[in-house]
Design a protein around this motif. Structure first.
Motif, PDB file in Angstrom:
ATOM      1  N   GLY A 103       0.921  -0.937  -0.418  1.00  0.00           N
ATOM      2  CA  GLY A 103      -0.110  -0.050   0.026  1.00  0.00           C
ATOM      3  C   GLY A 103       1.066   1.130   0.215  1.00  0.00           C
ATOM      4  N   PRO A 104       0.014   2.375   0.073  1.00  0.00           N
ATOM      5  CA  PRO A 104       0.929   3.822  -0.308  1.00  0.00           C
ATOM      6  C   PRO A 104       1.505   3.658   1.042  1.00  0.00           C
ATOM      7  CG  PRO A 104      -1.734   3.802  -0.911  1.00  0.00           C
ATOM      8  CD  PRO A 104      -1.484   2.420  -0.586  1.00  0.00           C
ATOM      9  N   PHE A 105       2.751   4.523   1.095  1.00  0.00           N
ATOM     10  CA  PHE A 105       2.967   5.598   2.092  1.00  0.00           C
ATOM     11  C   PHE A 105       2.473   6.093   2.269  1.00  0.00           C
ATOM     12  CE2 PHE A 105       6.635   4.036  -1.061  1.00  0.00           C
ATOM     13  CZ  PHE A 105       6.960   3.069  -0.670  1.00  0.00           C
ATOM     14  N   LYS A 106       2.644   5.810   4.160  1.00  0.00           N
ATOM     15  CA  LYS A 106       1.518   7.029   5.483  1.00  0.00           C
ATOM     16  C   LYS A 106       2.859   8.130   5.531  1.00  0.00           C
ATOM     17  CE  LYS A 106      -0.371   2.761   7.458  1.00  0.00           C
ATOM     18  NZ  LYS A 106       0.343   1.935   7.081  1.00  0.00           N
ATOM     19  N   ASP A 107       3.866   7.898   5.536  1.00  0.00           N
ATOM     20  CA  ASP A 107       5.011   9.319   5.621  1.00  0.00           C
ATOM     21  C   ASP A 107       6.247   9.104   5.723  1.00  0.00           C
ATOM     22  OD1 ASP A 107       5.169   7.741   7.851  1.00  0.00           O
ATOM     23  OD2 ASP A 107       4.315   8.192   9.306  1.00  0.00           O
ATOM     24  N   PHE A 108       6.757   9.795   5.370  1.00  0.00           N
ATOM     25  CA  PHE A 108       8.445   9.973   5.635  1.00  0.00           C
ATOM     26  C   PHE A 108       9.300   8.432   6.116  1.00  0.00           C
ATOM     27  CE2 PHE A 108      12.976  11.109   5.584  1.00  0.00           C
ATOM     28  CZ  PHE A 108      12.814  10.555   4.433  1.00  0.00           C
ATOM     29  N   ILE A 109       8.901   8.329   7.113  1.00  0.00           N
ATOM     30  CA  ILE A 109       9.081   7.200   8.036  1.00  0.00           C
ATOM     31  C   ILE A 109       8.786   6.663   7.605  1.00  0.00           C
ATOM     32  CG2 ILE A 109       9.338   6.388  10.770  1.00  0.00           C
ATOM     33  CD1 ILE A 109      10.367   9.059  11.017  1.00  0.00           C
ATOM     34  N   ASP A 110       7.598   6.231   7.331  1.00  0.00           N
ATOM     35  CA  ASP A 110       7.057   5.119   7.149  1.00  0.00           C
ATOM     36  C   ASP A 110       7.830   4.132   5.524  1.00  0.00           C
ATOM     37  OD1 ASP A 110       5.178   2.974   6.778  1.00  0.00           O
ATOM     38  OD2 ASP A 110       4.112   3.424   5.160  1.00  0.00           O
ATOM     39  N   PHE A 111       7.881   5.575   4.977  1.00  0.00           N
ATOM     40  CA  PHE A 111       8.606   5.353   3.162  1.00  0.00           C
ATOM     41  C   PHE A 111      10.197   4.747   3.370  1.00  0.00           C
ATOM     42  CE2 PHE A 111      12.547   6.370   0.749  1.00  0.00           C
ATOM     43  CZ  PHE A 111      12.207   5.845  -1.008  1.00  0.00           C
ATOM     44  N   ILE A 112      11.098   5.123   4.902  1.00  0.00           N
ATOM     45  CA  ILE A 112      11.951   4.320   5.306  1.00  0.00           C
ATOM     46  C   ILE A 112      12.207   3.656   5.947  1.00  0.00           C
ATOM     47  CG2 ILE A 112      14.177   5.418   7.066  1.00  0.00           C
ATOM     48  CD1 ILE A 112      14.443   7.074   4.101  1.00  0.00           C
ATOM     49  N   SER A 113      11.650   2.909   6.303  1.00  0.00           N
ATOM     50  CA  SER A 113      11.436   1.532   7.616  1.00  0.00           C
ATOM     51  C   SER A 113      11.248   0.813   6.331  1.00  0.00           C
ATOM     52  CB  SER A 113      10.370   1.726   7.991  1.00  0.00           C
ATOM     53  OG  SER A 113       8.739   2.258   8.402  1.00  0.00           O
ATOM     54  N   LYS A 140       3.826  15.407  -0.921  1.00  0.00           N
ATOM     55  CA  LYS A 140       2.939  15.371  -0.461  1.00  0.00           C
ATOM     56  C   LYS A 140       2.862  14.617   0.760  1.00  0.00           C
ATOM     57  CE  LYS A 140      -0.118  14.603  -4.305  1.00  0.00           C
ATOM     58  NZ  LYS A 140      -1.005  14.075  -5.453  1.00  0.00           N
ATOM     59  N   LEU A 141       3.641  14.297   1.388  1.00  0.00           N
ATOM     60  CA  LEU A 141       4.312  13.996   2.971  1.00  0.00           C
ATOM     61  C   LEU A 141       4.288  14.697   3.984  1.00  0.00           C
ATOM     62  CD1 LEU A 141       5.205  10.634   1.882  1.00  0.00           C
ATOM     63  CD2 LEU A 141       3.121  11.077   2.326  1.00  0.00           C
ATOM     64  N   GLU A 142       5.979  15.128   3.143  1.00  0.00           N
ATOM     65  CA  GLU A 142       5.821  16.143   3.649  1.00  0.00           C
ATOM     66  C   GLU A 142       6.502  17.977   3.186  1.00  0.00           C
ATOM     67  OE1 GLU A 142       7.534  19.330   5.991  1.00  0.00           O
ATOM     68  OE2 GLU A 142       6.943  17.303   7.393  1.00  0.00           O
ATOM     69  N   SER A 143       6.144  18.365   3.284  1.00  0.00           N
ATOM     70  CA  SER A 143       6.545  19.809   2.233  1.00  0.00           C
ATOM     71  C   SER A 143       7.818  20.441   2.508  1.00  0.00           C
ATOM     72  CB  SER A 143       5.287  20.926   1.941  1.00  0.00           C
ATOM     73  OG  SER A 143       5.038  21.226   3.324  1.00  0.00           O
ATOM     74  N   ASN A 144       8.231  20.457   3.510  1.00  0.00           N
ATOM     75  CA  ASN A 144       9.423  20.533   3.679  1.00  0.00           C
ATOM     76  C   ASN A 144      10.262  20.479   4.102  1.00  0.00           C
ATOM     77  OD1 ASN A 144      11.748  22.797   4.901  1.00  0.00           O
ATOM     78  ND2 ASN A 144      10.141  22.803   6.848  1.00  0.00           N
ATOM     79  N   ARG A 145      10.892  20.287   2.271  1.00  0.00           N
ATOM     80  CA  ARG A 145      12.525  19.495   2.192  1.00  0.00           C
ATOM     81  C   ARG A 145      13.417  19.303   2.550  1.00  0.00           C
ATOM     82  NH1 ARG A 145      11.667  21.054  -4.782  1.00  0.00           N
ATOM     83  NH2 ARG A 145       9.658  20.519  -5.010  1.00  0.00           N
ATOM     84  N   PHE A 146      13.530  20.737   3.354  1.00  0.00           N
ATOM     85  CA  PHE A 146      15.111  21.180   4.018  1.00  0.00           C
ATOM     86  C   PHE A 146      15.014  20.144   5.623  1.00  0.00           C
ATOM     87  CE2 PHE A 146      14.223  24.324   1.284  1.00  0.00           C
ATOM     88  CZ  PHE A 146      15.436  24.579   0.467  1.00  0.00           C
TER      89      PHE A 146
END
Length: 333
Positions: free
Chosen positions: A28-38, A61-67
């Motif tokens: 399924g889709p990635f819920k957030d950045f942490i989910d993607f890394i894990s 779309k998961l976190e707009s602040n790239r920095f």
């Protein structure tokens, strides 16, 4: 919307692309950045890969602040790896819910979001060019108030150039151009000691190129940098042999230097709701005179501030002023 292939992002190979797509299709889709890394971080989806994805805007779309993501990346990777190691221990072997709870409890360090220019500069690093916008947009409001012509006016195909130069090849036209440095390249010629530098400027409507000798380039080396806005006093002529507009450089300026040299007054249009405390930090003895058109429900008047309350003229202050007031509530002359 435009969808950009992951494989075209620098640092993202076919192995990483396959891994990401397979993981998303299976779980399924990635819920957030942490989910993607894990779920994805391994030899194929490594730190360099993730940095490229962040810079390109793949996680927006998961976190707009790239920095924020870039600054916290090492911390996120270490945090996820520690949880995954604990899951392999006997103590945590059956505690998937506990691991999920730990992942969801990660706290990011606060990092200020970048400007449009900052984000587009990251995209250029990852993709080779600006993707989501034009870096010139960051400067456009201020440049427009300086009444400078767009670069499209000075391109070979423009009506202005065709009438004023191409039909009169011996004529010379002096003007000031401005744009963002998009490309700097150098070349050498046999028998010529100095290199030749080609500089490309862009704005939101067009682009122009000019050439500098090595000694000329070195004179402006602290000013001419990729992704930076510059102003140049030029003399234009038409080269019949090459069928191109030639720009002979007379001087080059940073924005702040150009503003100081050319702006003589700032006028503000404010009402009783304006927070004068915000404006106070922009004032001092060094700057340009300030005229305030002030009004409330009963009256309207023009105030001119004294010499101790001049506006400190620079790009940062004008950008902040524009953000507070809006582009129609201030002008420079």
């Amino acid at each position: 919307s435009i969808r950009y292939g992951l494989g075209a992002i620098k640092g993202v190979g076919s192995g990483a692309t396959t891994k990401i797509i397979e993981e998303r299709n299976q779980n399924g889709p990635f819920k957030d950045f942490i989910d993607f890394i894990s779920r994805c971080f391994d030899k194929s989806v490594n730190k360099k890969t993730v940095e490229g994805l962040i810079k390109s805007g793949a996680f927006d779309k998961l976190e707009s602040n790239r920095f924020k993501l870039l600054s916290n990346l090492n911390k996120v990777i270490s945090y996820v790896e520690e949880i995954n190691e604990n899951k392999s221990d006997d103590l945590f072997k059956d505690l998937e819910d506990k691991s999920l709870e730990l992942l969801n409890s990660f706290v990011y360090e606060n990092v200020e979001d970048g400007t449009i220019k900052d984000k587009l500069a990251l995209e250029k690093q990852a993709l080779g060019y600006y993707f989501s916008g034009n870096i010139y947009d960051e400067f456009m409001v201020i440049v427009n108030k300086l009444n400078l012509e767009p670069l499209s006016k000075y391109m070979l195909e423009s009506e202005y150039i065709q009438k004023s130069l191409c039909s009169k090849p011996r004529d010379r036209i002096k003007t000031t151009i401005c744009g963002v440095v998009n490309l700097i390249s150098s070349s050498s010629f046999k028998g010529v000691a100095e290199k030749n530098y080609k500089i490309e400027l862009i704005d939101n409507l067009g682009s122009v190129k000019f050439f500098l000798t090595e000694s000329e380039f070195n004179k402006y080396i602290d000013i001419i940098k990729e992704d930076e806005l510059i102003f140049a006093d030029v003399e234009m002529s038409y080269n019949e042999y090459k069928n191109e507009v030639k720009f002979t450089i007379k001087n080059i300026y940073k924005m702040d230097d150009f503003l100081i040299s050319n702006v003589t007054e700032l006028t503000l249009d404010i009402d009783s709701k304006f927070d004068i405390d915000i404006f106070e930090s922009m004032l001092g003895e060094d700057g340009v005179p300030v005229a305030i058109v002030y009004y409330n429900e009963y009256s309207k008047c023009i105030l001119k501030l004294g010499d101790k309350f001049k506006f400190k003229l620079n790009f940062y202050n004008l950008s902040l002023l524009n953000k507070i007031l809006g582009k129609d509530k201030w002008k420079i002359k």
